[in-house]
Motif scaffolding. Sequence first.
Motif, PDB file in Angstrom:
ATOM      1  N   ALA A   1     -17.602 -47.035  -1.549  1.00 40.10           N
ATOM      2  CA  ALA A   1     -16.684 -46.542  -3.073  1.00 40.10           C
ATOM      3  C   ALA A   1     -16.058 -46.542  -3.838  1.00 40.10           C
ATOM      4  O   ALA A   1     -16.714 -46.214  -5.187  1.00 40.10           O
ATOM      5  N   VAL A   2     -15.905 -47.322  -4.097  1.00 45.20           N
ATOM      6  CA  VAL A   2     -14.828 -48.371  -5.049  1.00 45.20           C
ATOM      7  C   VAL A   2     -15.644 -48.563  -6.100  1.00 45.20           C
ATOM      8  O   VAL A   2     -15.969 -48.293  -7.892  1.00 45.20           O
TER       9      VAL A   2
ATOM     10  N   THR B   1     -19.013 -47.477  -6.955  1.00 46.33           N
ATOM     11  CA  THR B   1     -19.574 -45.836  -7.216  1.00 46.33           C
ATOM     12  C   THR B   1     -18.540 -45.443  -8.230  1.00 46.33           C
ATOM     13  O   THR B   1     -19.121 -44.835  -9.323  1.00 46.33           O
ATOM     14  N   ARG B   2     -17.334 -45.286  -7.712  1.00 50.70           N
ATOM     15  CA  ARG B   2     -16.661 -44.973  -9.046  1.00 50.70           C
ATOM     16  C   ARG B   2     -16.203 -45.161 -10.179  1.00 50.70           C
ATOM     17  O   ARG B   2     -15.528 -44.354 -10.613  1.00 50.70           O
ATOM     18  N   MET B   3     -15.678 -46.979  -9.584  1.00 50.12           N
ATOM     19  CA  MET B   3     -15.287 -47.499 -10.804  1.00 50.12           C
ATOM     20  C   MET B   3     -16.800 -48.026 -12.583  1.00 50.12           C
ATOM     21  O   MET B   3     -16.226 -46.960 -13.182  1.00 50.12           O
TER      22      MET B   3
ATOM     23  N   ARG C   1     -19.060 -45.425 -12.591  1.00 47.47           N
ATOM     24  CA  ARG C   1     -19.675 -43.872 -13.137  1.00 47.47           C
ATOM     25  C   ARG C   1     -18.217 -43.434 -14.307  1.00 47.47           C
ATOM     26  O   ARG C   1     -18.256 -43.398 -15.315  1.00 47.47           O
ATOM     27  N   ALA C   2     -16.533 -44.410 -13.735  1.00 44.44           N
ATOM     28  CA  ALA C   2     -15.349 -44.354 -14.703  1.00 44.44           C
ATOM     29  C   ALA C   2     -15.644 -44.764 -16.442  1.00 44.44           C
ATOM     30  O   ALA C   2     -15.697 -44.731 -17.006  1.00 44.44           O
TER      31      ALA C   2
ATOM     32  N   ASP D   1     -24.211 -43.411  -9.075  1.00 42.16           N
ATOM     33  CA  ASP D   1     -24.707 -42.665  -8.011  1.00 42.16           C
ATOM     34  C   ASP D   1     -26.020 -43.378  -6.934  1.00 42.16           C
ATOM     35  O   ASP D   1     -25.539 -43.429  -5.910  1.00 42.16           O
TER      36      ASP D   1
END
Length: 88
Positions: free
Chosen positions: A37-38, A40-42, A44-45, A83
């Motif tokens: 989860a981390v 993927t979010r990082m 993307r950011a 993603d």
Amino acid sequence: MTDPEEEVQRVLEAIDALVESGPPLDRAKRSAEVMTAVQTRMRRARRQAVQELKDGGMTLREIAAELGISFGRVRQILADDPDKPAPE
């Protein structure tokens, strides 16, 4: 507004709380879930921020110099699909 370093510390402490208790198998599963989860979010950011720099007029070479990474790495970041699962 909160100091970014304090925010990072709070996030790390929350992660520690999630993965430090319970049986080893549970900890391993939670750790894998949090890591995915981390990441993927990082990803993307990071991609969004680099794209904003590019859209704001910076060249890829300027972005690379400011971030202390190679031109090729900037290109990889922009081509990244956050993603899509990260390689293990």
